[in-house]
Design a protein around this motif. Structure first.
Motif, mmCIF file in Angstrom:
data_model
loop_
_atom_site.group_PDB
_atom_site.id
_atom_site.type_symbol
_atom_site.label_atom_id
_atom_site.label_comp_id
_atom_site.label_asym_id
_atom_site.label_seq_id
_atom_site.Cartn_x
_atom_site.Cartn_y
_atom_site.Cartn_z
ATOM 1 N N SER A 189 2.051 13.815 14.836
ATOM 2 C CA SER A 189 2.986 13.526 15.928
ATOM 3 C C SER A 189 3.178 12.032 16.167
ATOM 4 O O SER A 189 4.172 11.609 16.753
ATOM 5 N N THR A 190 2.235 11.221 15.680
ATOM 6 C CA THR A 190 2.267 9.787 15.976
ATOM 7 C C THR A 190 2.577 8.912 14.771
ATOM 8 O O THR A 190 3.266 7.909 14.880
ATOM 9 N N TYR A 191 2.067 9.315 13.603
ATOM 10 C CA TYR A 191 2.165 8.464 12.419
ATOM 11 C C TYR A 191 2.792 9.205 11.228
ATOM 12 O O TYR A 191 2.707 10.426 11.117
ATOM 13 N N LEU A 192 3.339 8.374 10.317
ATOM 14 C CA LEU A 192 3.787 8.848 9.006
ATOM 15 C C LEU A 192 2.923 8.135 7.970
ATOM 16 O O LEU A 192 2.754 6.908 8.037
ATOM 17 N N PHE A 193 2.333 8.887 7.044
ATOM 18 C CA PHE A 193 1.428 8.323 6.049
ATOM 19 C C PHE A 193 2.041 8.474 4.652
ATOM 20 O O PHE A 193 2.257 9.602 4.191
ATOM 21 N N LEU A 194 2.290 7.349 3.996
ATOM 22 C CA LEU A 194 2.784 7.376 2.620
ATOM 23 C C LEU A 194 1.624 7.025 1.698
ATOM 24 O O LEU A 194 1.095 5.908 1.750
ATOM 25 N N VAL A 195 1.215 7.980 0.889
ATOM 26 C CA VAL A 195 0.094 7.774 -0.038
ATOM 27 C C VAL A 195 0.675 7.339 -1.375
ATOM 28 O O VAL A 195 1.347 8.107 -2.058
ATOM 29 N N ILE A 196 0.432 6.074 -1.724
ATOM 30 C CA ILE A 196 1.029 5.514 -2.938
ATOM 31 C C ILE A 196 -0.047 4.969 -3.876
ATOM 32 O O ILE A 196 -1.211 4.819 -3.497
ATOM 33 N N GLU A 197 0.382 4.667 -5.086
ATOM 34 C CA GLU A 197 -0.516 4.146 -6.115
ATOM 35 C C GLU A 197 -1.104 2.810 -5.667
ATOM 36 O O GLU A 197 -0.414 1.988 -5.066
ATOM 37 N N TYR A 198 -2.375 2.595 -5.988
ATOM 38 C CA TYR A 198 -3.062 1.364 -5.591
ATOM 39 C C TYR A 198 -3.016 0.351 -6.730
ATOM 40 O O TYR A 198 -3.452 0.621 -7.841
ATOM 41 N N ALA A 199 -2.459 -0.830 -6.440
ATOM 42 C CA ALA A 199 -2.424 -1.934 -7.409
ATOM 43 C C ALA A 199 -3.447 -2.973 -6.958
ATOM 44 O O ALA A 199 -3.186 -3.778 -6.060
ATOM 45 N N SER A 200 -4.613 -2.948 -7.572
ATOM 46 C CA SER A 200 -5.771 -3.709 -7.076
ATOM 47 C C SER A 200 -5.630 -5.222 -7.214
ATOM 48 O O SER A 200 -6.274 -5.975 -6.483
#
Length: 427
Positions: free
Chosen positions: A90-101
């Motif tokens: 209800s509060t947040y949108l989470f985009l899980v994306i590839e990690y570029a270290s």
């Protein structure tokens, strides 16, 4: 989109869905980016956390974010950042994306000052490969710059930030000015209708010039936009003599004011300088999915609701009802091609994220280790048997061995070869 039942109190526990949130990687105007681990696979990812309250204040932002998600969902390429999951509460949108270290290419360049010809070309080939993939799906990035190109742990290029991306449908010209002025093409800068793909090629040229020289080709103190525009539009580009002649020719063919005369991606790939370094495997393949022709030709009568959610923000048609009608049409069309691409990608990503498949892979590794251990025991037991006294009463093995020897006879006339054959029995 998947829905996660969570609140601020839950966020403090640093756990969202199957992902464990760790340190903050960056803070922006619309939220944070955090490093996270998948709780079962231990895979590192980046999680972009966006506050939903901003959507009510800025409706355009919501459209932009959902379009960015849809565009990223369309693509599956080794040099384009991947989106794995979209979670929300209800509060947040989470985009899980590839990690570029290894972070931004900009920071990498600042540390090194400028790159050698070979390294700059290697990076440029990867960028061109990723942009070519986008353009095949009629996607224009429109915000290509060093800050939006990331590096992973083995320094592989990952093109990111598709917030300004747009679909160039039916060769229609775009009108919105976007991106960084230092990387923008003259036609974008002058607010003229422009071809987004041609504008991307200009931005690639700016990136290449920066990699080789350590500075931008068009710059102005105090960011005076009027002077900067005049430089881009009217002043001839000064290219240092340290740059290879073949690369100079390529840069000059990119920085052409008239977009209709500007070099194409195909001609960039066939240029002498571009071909002077063997392509990486990830650049040799164009990674365009071989979607079967029949799947595009066949109408989609019962579309997947999840896929429809990602097609609507692309605004290919006026609304969802029209979109469904287009998918049901007899003739193949761009909407159906994109639908099939999203369908294919969903299957691909589901297989990557599927816990059942992960467990199967883990079980397979255990079995392989077990088999290796069994084989070692078998070999050890065979050695023990071999060491035992030989039992002649059971059997006698007779082998006929042919022994061939070559004798050399020296004489005044020269060397003569004389092969001799002998036989022996071994028991």
């Amino acid at each position: 989109m998947n829905t996660v039942s969570t609140d601020d109190r839950y966020l403090h526990k640093k756990f969202i869905g199957p992902y464990i949130l760790k340190k903050t990687l960056g803070i922006g105007a619309i939220g944070k980016v955090k490093l996270a681990y998948h709780s079962k696979t231990n895979k590192k990812v980046s999680v972009k956390i966006i506050r939903k309250i901003l959507f009510s204040k800025k409706p355009d932002l919501k459209i932009k974010i959902h379009r960015e998600i849809s565009v990223m969902k369309l693509m599956f390429h080794p040099h384009i950042i991947k989106i794995f999951d979209v979670l929300e509460d209800s509060t947040y949108l989470f985009l899980v994306i590839e990690y570029a270290s290894h972070g931004e290419l900009f920071n990498y360049l600042v540390k090194k000052g400028q790159l050698h010809n070979r390294e700059a070309l290697c990076f440029f080939q990867q960028i061109v490969s990723g942009i070519e993939y986008c353009h095949r799906y009629r996607i224009c990035h429109r915000d290509l710059k060093l800050e939006n190109i990331l590096l992973d742990k083995i320094q592989t290029i990952k093109i990111a930030d598709f917030g300004m991306a747009s679909l160039n449908v039916s060769n229609e010209l775009l009108k919105t000015f976007c991106g960084s002025p230092h990387y923008a093409s003259p036609e974008v800068f002058s607010n003229e209708p422009y071809d987004g793909m041609k504008a991307d090629i200009w931005s690639c040229g700016v990136i290449l010039y920066a990699l080789l020289t350590g500075k931008l080709p068009f710059d102005e103190e105090n960011d005076n936009m009027k002077r900067l525009f005049n430089k881009i539009r009217f002043e001839s580009l000064s290219i240092p003599d340290t740059i290879f002649p073949e690369c100079k020719d390529l840069l000059l063919s990119i920085f052409i004011i008239d977009p209709s005369k500007r070099i194409t991606l195909f001609k960039i790939k066939t240029s002498l300088w571009y071909k002077s370094l063997p392509l990486r495997r990830t650049c040799r393949n164009n990674f365009l999915e071989n979607i079967h022709v029949t799947t595009i030709q066949n109408p989609v009568f019962i579309p997947d609701p999840d896929i429809i959610k990602f097609l609507v923000p692309l605004r290919l048609v006026s609304d969802q009802s029209v979109l469904i009608k287009v998918l049901c049409a007899k003739e193949p069309n761009l909407v159906r091609i994109l639908y099939r691409q999203l369908e294919w990608r969903k299957m691909k990503m589901d297989s990557l994220q599927n816990d059942i498949i992960y467990k199967a892979i883990k079980r397979r590794k255990k079995l392989l280790k077990k088999k290796v251990y069994i084989k070692k025991k078998e070999i050890h037991s065979k050695i023990e048997i071999w060491k035992q006294p030989y039992k002649f009463k059971n059997y006698v093995v007779v082998k006929l061995l042919i022994k061939i020897t070559i004798s050399f006879f020296f004489s005044l006339d020269g060397i003569t070869l004389c092969p001799l054959t002998s036989c022996c029995f071994i028991t």
